[in-house]
Write an enzyme that holds these catalytic residues in place. Structure first.
Site, PDB file in Angstrom:
ATOM      1  N   LYS A   1       0.826  -1.163   0.256  1.00  0.00           N
ATOM      2  CA  LYS A   1       0.110  -0.098  -0.106  1.00  0.00           C
ATOM      3  C   LYS A   1       0.976   1.409   0.066  1.00  0.00           C
ATOM      4  CE  LYS A   1      -2.183  -0.730   3.750  1.00  0.00           C
ATOM      5  NZ  LYS A   1      -1.705  -2.016   4.314  1.00  0.00           N
TER       6      LYS A   1
ATOM      7  N   ARG B   1      -9.488   1.819   9.003  1.00  0.00           N
ATOM      8  CA  ARG B   1      -9.181   0.294   9.233  1.00  0.00           C
ATOM      9  C   ARG B   1     -10.150  -0.376  10.218  1.00  0.00           C
ATOM     10  NH1 ARG B   1      -3.027  -0.724   9.935  1.00  0.00           N
ATOM     11  NH2 ARG B   1      -2.777   1.302   9.180  1.00  0.00           N
TER      12      ARG B   1
ATOM     13  N   ARG C   1      11.600  -5.926   4.821  1.00  0.00           N
ATOM     14  CA  ARG C   1      11.369  -4.525   4.581  1.00  0.00           C
ATOM     15  C   ARG C   1      12.224  -3.667   5.298  1.00  0.00           C
ATOM     16  NH1 ARG C   1       5.312  -2.184   5.292  1.00  0.00           N
ATOM     17  NH2 ARG C   1       5.310  -2.565   7.610  1.00  0.00           N
TER      18      ARG C   1
ATOM     19  N   ARG D   1      11.691  -1.074  10.580  1.00  0.00           N
ATOM     20  CA  ARG D   1      10.746  -0.743  11.344  1.00  0.00           C
ATOM     21  C   ARG D   1      10.632  -1.455  12.675  1.00  0.00           C
ATOM     22  NH1 ARG D   1       5.131   0.589   7.882  1.00  0.00           N
ATOM     23  NH2 ARG D   1       4.169  -0.163   9.907  1.00  0.00           N
TER      24      ARG D   1
ATOM     25  N   ARG E   1      -0.724  -7.332  14.150  1.00  0.00           N
ATOM     26  CA  ARG E   1      -1.352  -6.398  12.892  1.00  0.00           C
ATOM     27  C   ARG E   1      -2.045  -7.296  12.119  1.00  0.00           C
ATOM     28  NH1 ARG E   1       4.033  -4.655  12.116  1.00  0.00           N
ATOM     29  NH2 ARG E   1       3.440  -3.684  10.070  1.00  0.00           N
TER      30      ARG E   1
HETATM   31  P1  ADP Z   1       0.940  -1.364   8.699  1.00  0.00           P
HETATM   32  O1  ADP Z   1      -0.204  -1.270   7.711  1.00  0.00           O
HETATM   33  O2  ADP Z   1       2.007  -2.012   8.198  1.00  0.00           O
HETATM   34  O3  ADP Z   1       0.455  -1.923  10.176  1.00  0.00           O
HETATM   35  P2  ADP Z   1       0.899   1.492   8.832  1.00  0.00           P
HETATM   36  O4  ADP Z   1       1.910   2.438   8.897  1.00  0.00           O
HETATM   37  O5  ADP Z   1      -0.281   1.661   7.976  1.00  0.00           O
HETATM   38  O6  ADP Z   1       1.492   0.216   8.907  1.00  0.00           O
HETATM   39  O7  ADP Z   1       0.652   1.807  10.438  1.00  0.00           O
HETATM   40  C1  ADP Z   1       1.379   1.691  11.603  1.00  0.00           C
HETATM   41  C2  ADP Z   1       0.647   1.700  12.929  1.00  0.00           C
HETATM   42  O8  ADP Z   1       0.049   2.951  12.963  1.00  0.00           O
HETATM   43  C3  ADP Z   1      -0.396   0.617  13.073  1.00  0.00           C
HETATM   44  O9  ADP Z   1       0.079  -0.541  13.546  1.00  0.00           O
HETATM   45  C4  ADP Z   1      -1.672   1.529  14.107  1.00  0.00           C
HETATM   46  O10 ADP Z   1      -0.653   1.334  15.516  1.00  0.00           O
HETATM   47  C5  ADP Z   1      -1.404   2.868  13.792  1.00  0.00           C
HETATM   48  N1  ADP Z   1      -2.472   3.145  12.724  1.00  0.00           N
HETATM   49  C6  ADP Z   1      -2.332   3.593  11.447  1.00  0.00           C
HETATM   50  N2  ADP Z   1      -3.549   3.820  10.937  1.00  0.00           N
HETATM   51  C7  ADP Z   1      -4.357   3.631  11.935  1.00  0.00           C
HETATM   52  C8  ADP Z   1      -5.813   3.639  11.936  1.00  0.00           C
HETATM   53  N3  ADP Z   1      -6.417   4.119  10.737  1.00  0.00           N
HETATM   54  N4  ADP Z   1      -6.415   3.264  12.994  1.00  0.00           N
HETATM   55  C9  ADP Z   1      -5.663   3.052  14.539  1.00  0.00           C
HETATM   56  N5  ADP Z   1      -4.325   2.903  14.248  1.00  0.00           N
HETATM   57  C10 ADP Z   1      -3.575   3.091  13.103  1.00  0.00           C
END
Ligand code: ADP
Ligand code: ZN
Length: 220
Positions: free
Chosen positions: A10, A86, A123, A155, A166
């Protein structure tokens, strides 16, 4: 708006799409990581959730996204949403924020779990600008970012435990959104396997087709 498991690509694809369509790329993960880097107390609190692979509470997420969507660039040009919504609650809140309009479409970027697990363990990301790399596509010089010269690292939430958490939350909370957007006739599924260029080409084709359809049928 792009949905897809962790490691589906993504982030990488959204950067490319934002460049292609010349619209802002709104990534909640990037925004939260930037808040963490600022060193504020708020950032520290967010980092705890992220490191554990937990979701950040909706009232925080919705506040941050609401403020971003209210800025002039998103209002005039449109936007690409990455990592939001999400949860069903976030999807409903987003619909309300955007009313009377709504998203042009929701893309489900599909990649099987065994493949995302492999991708996530390899990654690496730039600490400064967030550009993604991997062992297969390393920066040109050591682990120094090609884009900004920052250090490229793993990360903090790409540990085995946090990845497992996750993916579980994705399955429980985010995957149901596929049905939610399907029911609203907004969903397009795109195969996320292949080279990044191949996936980008599939995405722009799907998006262009869908936007032409929207323009013809609903004025969206
Ligand atoms: P990934 O999809 O690999 O988990 P992201 O960079 O999208 O990585 O998100 C990293 C972290 O940020 C998530 O694990 C969560 O803790 C937080 N996060 C991101 N977007 C949201 C969201 N829409 N709602 C709740 N937490 C979020
Ligand atoms: Zn960089």
């Amino acid at each position: 708006m792009i949905l897809g498991k962790q490691g589906a690509g993504k982030g990488t694809q959204c950067v490319r799409l934002a460049r292609h369509y010349v619209v802002p790329h709104i990534s909640t993960g990037d925004m939260f990581r930037a808040a963490e880097k600022s060193g504020s107390a708020f950032g520290h609190k967010l980092a705890e959730y992220m490191r554990a692979g937990e979701l950040i509470p909706d009232e925080i997420v919705l506040g941050v996204v609401g403020e971003r969507l209210d800025q002039n660039d998103t209002k005039s040009r449109g936007f690409i949403l990455d990592g939001f919504p999400r949860t069903a609650n976030q999807a409903e809140a987003l619909s309300k924020m955007l009313a009377p309009r709504d998203l042009d479409l929701a893309v489900d970027l599909e990649v099987p779990t065994d493949i995302v697990l492999k991708r996530l363990s390899g990654r690496r990301v730039c600490q400064d600008c967030g550009t993604n790399y991997s062992f297969q596509s390393r920066p040109r010089v050591d682990w120094t970012c090609d884009v900004c010269g920052g250090e490229v690292v793993q990360r903090e939430d790409d540990t085995e435990d946090a990845i497992e958490r996750r993916l579980k939350l994705y399955e429980e909370q985010t995957e149901p959104l596929i049905q939610w957007y399907l029911e609203r006739d907004m969903l397009v599924a795109v195969d996320g396997l292949g080279t990044p260029d191949e996936v980008t080409a599939r995405l722009t084709r799907a998006i262009d087709r869908r936007r032409a359809h929207n323009a013809a049928h609903t004025g969206r």
